[in-house]
Design an enzyme around this catalytic site. Structure first.
Site, mmCIF file in Angstrom:
data_model
loop_
_atom_site.group_PDB
_atom_site.id
_atom_site.type_symbol
_atom_site.label_atom_id
_atom_site.label_comp_id
_atom_site.label_asym_id
_atom_site.label_seq_id
_atom_site.Cartn_x
_atom_site.Cartn_y
_atom_site.Cartn_z
ATOM 1 N N GLU A 78 15.143 10.717 30.384
ATOM 2 C CA GLU A 78 13.907 11.352 30.824
ATOM 3 C C GLU A 78 14.001 12.880 30.818
ATOM 4 O O GLU A 78 13.113 13.568 31.337
ATOM 5 C CB GLU A 78 13.473 10.776 32.173
ATOM 6 C CG GLU A 78 12.751 9.434 31.958
ATOM 7 C CD GLU A 78 12.940 8.413 33.068
ATOM 8 O OE1 GLU A 78 13.718 8.666 33.997
ATOM 9 O OE2 GLU A 78 12.305 7.342 32.987
ATOM 10 N N HIS A 97 13.181 12.520 40.162
ATOM 11 C CA HIS A 97 12.462 11.335 39.705
ATOM 12 C C HIS A 97 13.147 10.096 40.286
ATOM 13 O O HIS A 97 14.351 9.927 40.131
ATOM 14 C CB HIS A 97 12.477 11.288 38.177
ATOM 15 C CG HIS A 97 12.079 9.966 37.615
ATOM 16 N ND1 HIS A 97 10.866 9.384 37.903
ATOM 17 C CD2 HIS A 97 12.730 9.101 36.808
ATOM 18 C CE1 HIS A 97 10.797 8.205 37.287
ATOM 19 N NE2 HIS A 97 11.923 8.012 36.620
ATOM 20 N N HIS A 160 6.356 2.371 36.973
ATOM 21 C CA HIS A 160 7.668 2.975 36.740
ATOM 22 C C HIS A 160 8.266 3.641 37.976
ATOM 23 O O HIS A 160 9.390 3.318 38.374
ATOM 24 C CB HIS A 160 7.517 3.971 35.574
ATOM 25 C CG HIS A 160 8.787 4.613 35.158
ATOM 26 N ND1 HIS A 160 9.230 4.627 33.870
ATOM 27 C CD2 HIS A 160 9.727 5.285 35.866
ATOM 28 C CE1 HIS A 160 10.388 5.254 33.794
ATOM 29 N NE2 HIS A 160 10.705 5.672 35.004
HETATM 30 ZN ZN LIG Z 1 12.590 6.442 35.513
#
Ligand SMILES: [Zn+2]
Length: 217
Positions: A78, A97, A160
């Site tokens: 990411e 995140h 997610h």
């Molecule tokens: Zn993730």
């Protein structure tokens, strides 16, 4: 690049990753965090490593423009999302995140969180938007997340997880904790008729207070 600053950011990212792991906001190797070094580079957690066994040198230095990285460890997939945020938001110096349970519950239901808690609007800036569903680690995800984060310090990512940003990594961490708690409160409110929204005027006042007057500054 200032090597001394890069080293300090590696230490900061590593110790924050370990606190995040022990806080229960992430499970296993999921989630990732980063800190800006300067306008061209960031430090980010490596891909698929156990947080418990990480040391500062394992934190990967990544070029924000090319996504090229230094060393033997691959950065989190990411990284593309993190770099897009740093390029869009010059004031942001830290990103977290997570796939934390309550935030992911709301994101899996593909809902947004209305502005219902004082600390939510103060720190995250208002309603928590939902970035559309996209494949992790793609430019599409980066674009959707940047859009959902406009004028906010936190957003949900459909099916997610969640992402928060701050002027420091510590601020992004606080944002993640506030976002997780807000998601839990939002879910609980559904069983007693729903949360009542805070007015736009009050949101502006609270957020401005946090950004400019809160704390010892
Ligand atoms: Zn993730």
């Amino acid at each position: 690049m200032n090597r001394e600053k890069a080293k300090l950011m590696q230490i900061d990212v590593c110790s924050t990753a370990q606190s995040m792991y022990h806080s229960g906001l992430v499970a296993g190797t999921w989630g990732n965090i980063s800190a800006r070094i300067d306008e061209d580079y960031m430090v980010i957690t490596p891909s698929g490593m156990n947080y418990d066994s990480l040391c500062p040198e394992d934190m990967v230095v990544v070029d924000l423009n090319t996504l090229e990285y230094e060393g033997n460890l691959k950065p989190s997939i990411e990284a593309i999302v993190h770099s897009a945020i740093y390029k869009d938001r010059p004031e942001v110096n830290g990103i977290m995140h997570t796939h934390s349970t309550y935030a992911l519950t709301v994101a899996a239901a593909r809902k947004t969180i209305p502005p219902i808690c004082d600390d939510q609007v103060q720190i995250l800036g208002g309603e928590v938007r939902l970035a559309a569903y996209t494949m992790p680690g793609t430019k599409e995800m980066a674009d959707e997340v940047v859009k959902a984060l406009k004028e906010r310090a936190g957003a949900l990512i459909a099916n997610h997880g969640a992402i928060t940003v701050g002027r420091t990594l510590a601020e992004a961490y606080t944002g993640s904790q506030v976002l997780e708690k807000t998601a839990m409160v939002y879910i609980n409110c559904q069983s007693i008729g729903g949360g009542v929204e805070i007015s736009q005027e009050d949101i502006k006042f609270f957020h401005d207070f946090f950004m400019n007057k809160y704390g010892q500054r």
